[in-house]
Structures are given as structure tokens and as C-alpha cells.
Motif scaffolding. Structure first.
Motif, PDB file in Angstrom:
ATOM      1  N   PRO A 222       5.047  20.844  41.246  1.00 16.69           N
ATOM      2  CA  PRO A 222       6.392  20.350  41.553  1.00 16.69           C
ATOM      3  C   PRO A 222       7.039  19.820  40.279  1.00 16.69           C
ATOM      4  O   PRO A 222       6.356  19.369  39.354  1.00 16.69           O
ATOM      5  CB  PRO A 222       6.130  19.217  42.555  1.00 16.69           C
ATOM      6  N   GLN A 223       8.361  19.859  40.209  1.00 17.83           N
ATOM      7  CA  GLN A 223       9.056  19.547  38.958  1.00 17.83           C
ATOM      8  C   GLN A 223       8.699  18.171  38.408  1.00 17.83           C
ATOM      9  O   GLN A 223       8.469  18.021  37.198  1.00 17.83           O
ATOM     10  CB  GLN A 223      10.569  19.646  39.163  1.00 17.83           C
ATOM     11  N   HIS A 224       8.630  17.140  39.260  1.00 18.00           N
ATOM     12  CA  HIS A 224       8.372  15.797  38.735  1.00 18.00           C
ATOM     13  C   HIS A 224       6.964  15.684  38.157  1.00 18.00           C
ATOM     14  O   HIS A 224       6.751  14.999  37.149  1.00 18.00           O
ATOM     15  CB  HIS A 224       8.614  14.729  39.809  1.00 18.00           C
ATOM     16  N   LEU A 225       5.998  16.384  38.768  1.00 16.82           N
ATOM     17  CA  LEU A 225       4.646  16.385  38.212  1.00 16.82           C
ATOM     18  C   LEU A 225       4.587  17.208  36.929  1.00 16.82           C
ATOM     19  O   LEU A 225       3.851  16.863  35.995  1.00 16.82           O
ATOM     20  CB  LEU A 225       3.657  16.935  39.238  1.00 16.82           C
ATOM     21  N   ALA A 230       3.944  17.492  31.193  1.00 18.80           N
ATOM     22  CA  ALA A 230       4.474  18.044  29.944  1.00 18.80           C
ATOM     23  C   ALA A 230       4.769  16.955  28.917  1.00 18.80           C
ATOM     24  O   ALA A 230       4.582  17.170  27.708  1.00 18.80           O
ATOM     25  CB  ALA A 230       5.731  18.857  30.228  1.00 18.80           C
ATOM     26  N   LYS A 231       5.218  15.792  29.375  1.00 21.97           N
ATOM     27  CA  LYS A 231       5.528  14.735  28.396  1.00 21.97           C
ATOM     28  C   LYS A 231       4.255  14.220  27.720  1.00 21.97           C
ATOM     29  O   LYS A 231       4.274  13.853  26.533  1.00 21.97           O
ATOM     30  CB  LYS A 231       6.301  13.602  29.052  1.00 21.97           C
ATOM     31  N   GLU A 232       3.126  14.231  28.467  1.00 23.71           N
ATOM     32  CA  GLU A 232       1.862  13.828  27.858  1.00 23.71           C
ATOM     33  C   GLU A 232       1.394  14.870  26.844  1.00 23.71           C
ATOM     34  O   GLU A 232       0.931  14.527  25.745  1.00 23.71           O
ATOM     35  CB  GLU A 232       0.799  13.623  28.941  1.00 23.71           C
ATOM     36  N   VAL A 233       1.522  16.143  27.214  1.00 27.66           N
ATOM     37  CA  VAL A 233       1.147  17.216  26.288  1.00 27.66           C
ATOM     38  C   VAL A 233       1.990  17.133  25.021  1.00 27.66           C
ATOM     39  O   VAL A 233       1.469  17.226  23.898  1.00 27.66           O
ATOM     40  CB  VAL A 233       1.326  18.597  26.954  1.00 27.66           C
ATOM     41  N   MET A 234       3.288  16.945  25.184  1.00 24.45           N
ATOM     42  CA  MET A 234       4.172  16.933  24.022  1.00 24.45           C
ATOM     43  C   MET A 234       3.954  15.696  23.156  1.00 24.45           C
ATOM     44  O   MET A 234       4.048  15.753  21.928  1.00 24.45           O
ATOM     45  CB  MET A 234       5.635  17.019  24.472  1.00 24.45           C
TER      46      MET A 234
END
Length: 261
Positions: A222-225, A230-234
Motif C-alpha cells: 500500500p502507498q503509505h507503507l 522507501a524513505k528508510e532505503v533512501m
């Protein structure tokens, strides 16, 4: 890197690009169990190589891949079929699990599990004469495993049309549906595929690997997950040496010198 010889595929390394050629031209590169096991072994080996940044998958002879080897499938047991489709699933998952992008270079036909291969590869370039189909319904064997990759590459209505009718898509139709990235004249196919690969190898292989793995992990969230992941990966990517080098090189207007970490 150390390479090995196979019975059903050819492996050529022109660093930083690896060419994996399905080499059963008399069978239109049909995917026997042994053929698929060789592909799994080859992709795993390439995935562990720092000398390879992009893999190009192609077929010898008149076709890219005609799907499973039907001659191997006649009058077998349920256990055999489970094993066959398990090996096929592992092959598809291996292609997406290695860090290097895999580009399908498609000519002729890509049908059934061959179409699944195209849908599974990270990118695909096709000759304008190529055709794509999931025709299992015509022989009483619905393309259920090809459906998994196909339905994740094209819209639902187009996927259902291909699966229910078994009719082929021409290359331009396949591109419009999202199955492939680009259509080129057949005589330009090899050069255009290599050109795309060379664009990718300009980037940090370390960063590309992070991005490929993150893409497949977030795509079904889902988009929020997906944003949370993605923010952790980035954030972690931003601390890497190659990110620091890339940003400094951009600001200093010079080519980056990738460190691979």
C-alpha cells in the motif's frame, strides 16, 4: 570472474555487460527443466560478480523463447508438474533478485513462459517483428504461472485478453500495453539493447542494486507503507560513499568515481 560452460545457454562477458543466450534454436529455446536450472545457476553466478553491471538475456535462432518444452510435459505425474513449475518460479524470482538489471532482447516469438520471461525481466527491447502471447488456453493448459508476471506488467484488461484468447500482441501493441520498453527495427535490436545497457552502467552499480531491490519490494505495498519503506532505503543510501561522491561530482561538474559502496 570464473565462468562455466552450459549445455543449453551461452554466457559471454564483455565487462561490464553479460550476455546470456538461450541456445536451443531447434526447439525455439523452449524451457526444459535442465535449461531453466542452467539459467538459475548462471544468473546466481552473475549476481555475485562485481565485474557485471547489466545482464542481457536473448535467444539464438528464429525465436526468443517459445515457453515450456511441451515434449517434456506429456503424460507426467502431478509431482513432475509441481517440480517443473517450481523450477520455473525460482528462475523468474532469481532474475528479479540479483542486483544487476536484466534486459530482455526479444526477437521472433515470446510465448507462454517465454512471454513470462519478458514480463519478468527488468527491461525489454523488442524487434518490430516480435510477437508476444500466452496461448496455453488453446491447448487446454491455462497460462497460470505466466499470468503472475504478465498481470504485474500490463493492465488487467489486456492481461485477461491475452490469457483468455491466446492471441498474440505485435511489438507496438506490447509496448503500448507496458510489456516492453522499446520497439526497434530488427537489424538495430542488438545495438539498441546494448545502448540501453551502457546508459545504465554509467551509474553506480551499488546504487542501482539498492534501487532494483527496493522497487520490487515496494511495488506491491500500500502507498503509505511503500513510502515508509522507501524513505528508510533512501536515508541509508544517502549515507553511502557512492551517494556522497555522486553529489560532490555533480556540484563540482566532474565525472563521478564510483567506489562501489
Amino acid at each position: 570472474m570464473n565462468t562455466k560452460e552450459y549445455h543449453h545457454i551461452l554466457l559471454e562477458i564483455d565487462s561490464p555487460i553479460a550476455y546470456v543466450t538461450m541456445n536451443r534454436p531447434d526447439k525455439r529455446n523452449a524451457l526444459s527443466i535442465e535449461h531453466m536450472q542452467e539459467l538459475i545457476d548462471c544468473f546466481n553466478m552473475l549476481g555475485g560478480s562485481k565485474d557485471v553491471s547489466v545482464v542481457i538475456l536473448r535467444g539464438s535462432g528464429p525465436a526468443f523463447c517459445a515457453g515450456h518444452d511441451l515434449g517434456e510435459m506429456v503424460n507426467q505425474t502431478p509431482g513432475f508438474y509441481r517440480h517443473l513449475f517450481d523450477v520455473c518460479t525460482r528462475m523468474m524470482e532469481t532474475i528479479q533478485s540479483i542486483t544487476q538489471p536484466v534486459i530482455a532482447q526479444v526477437h521472433g516469438i515470446a510465448t507462454a513462459a517465454g512471454c513470462q520471461l519478458v514480463a519478468t525481466c527488468d527491461l525489454a527491447i523488442a524487434a518490430n517483428t516480435a510477437k508476444f502471447a500466452t496461448p496455453g488456453v488453446k491447448i487446454g493448459l491455462f497460462c497460470s504461472t505466466p499470468m503472475v508476471a504478465l498481470s504485474r506488467a500490463v493492465g488487467r484488461k489486456k492481461a485477461m485478453e491475452m490469457l483468455l484468447t491466446g492471441e498474440p500482441l505485435l511489438a507496438e501493441e506490447a509496448m503500448a500495453a507496458g510489456l516492453i520498453n522499446k520497439v526497434v527495427p530488427e537489424e538495430q535490436l542488438e545495438a539498441e539493447t546494448r545502448d540501453m545497457a551502457m546508459k545504465i552502467v554509467q551509474a553506480s552499480p551499488f546504487t542501482v542494486g539498492i534501487g532494483k531491490q527496493a522497487f520490487y519490494k515496494q511495488i506491491e505495498m500500500p502507498q503509505h507503507l511503500a513510502y515508509s519503506y522507501a524513505k528508510e532505503v533512501m536515508s541509508l543510501n544517502a549515507t553511502a560513499a557512492d551517494a556522497g561522491e555522486g553529489i560532490c561530482a555533480f556540484l563540482e561538474k566532474r565525472p563521478p568515481q564510483w567506489k562501489g559502496c
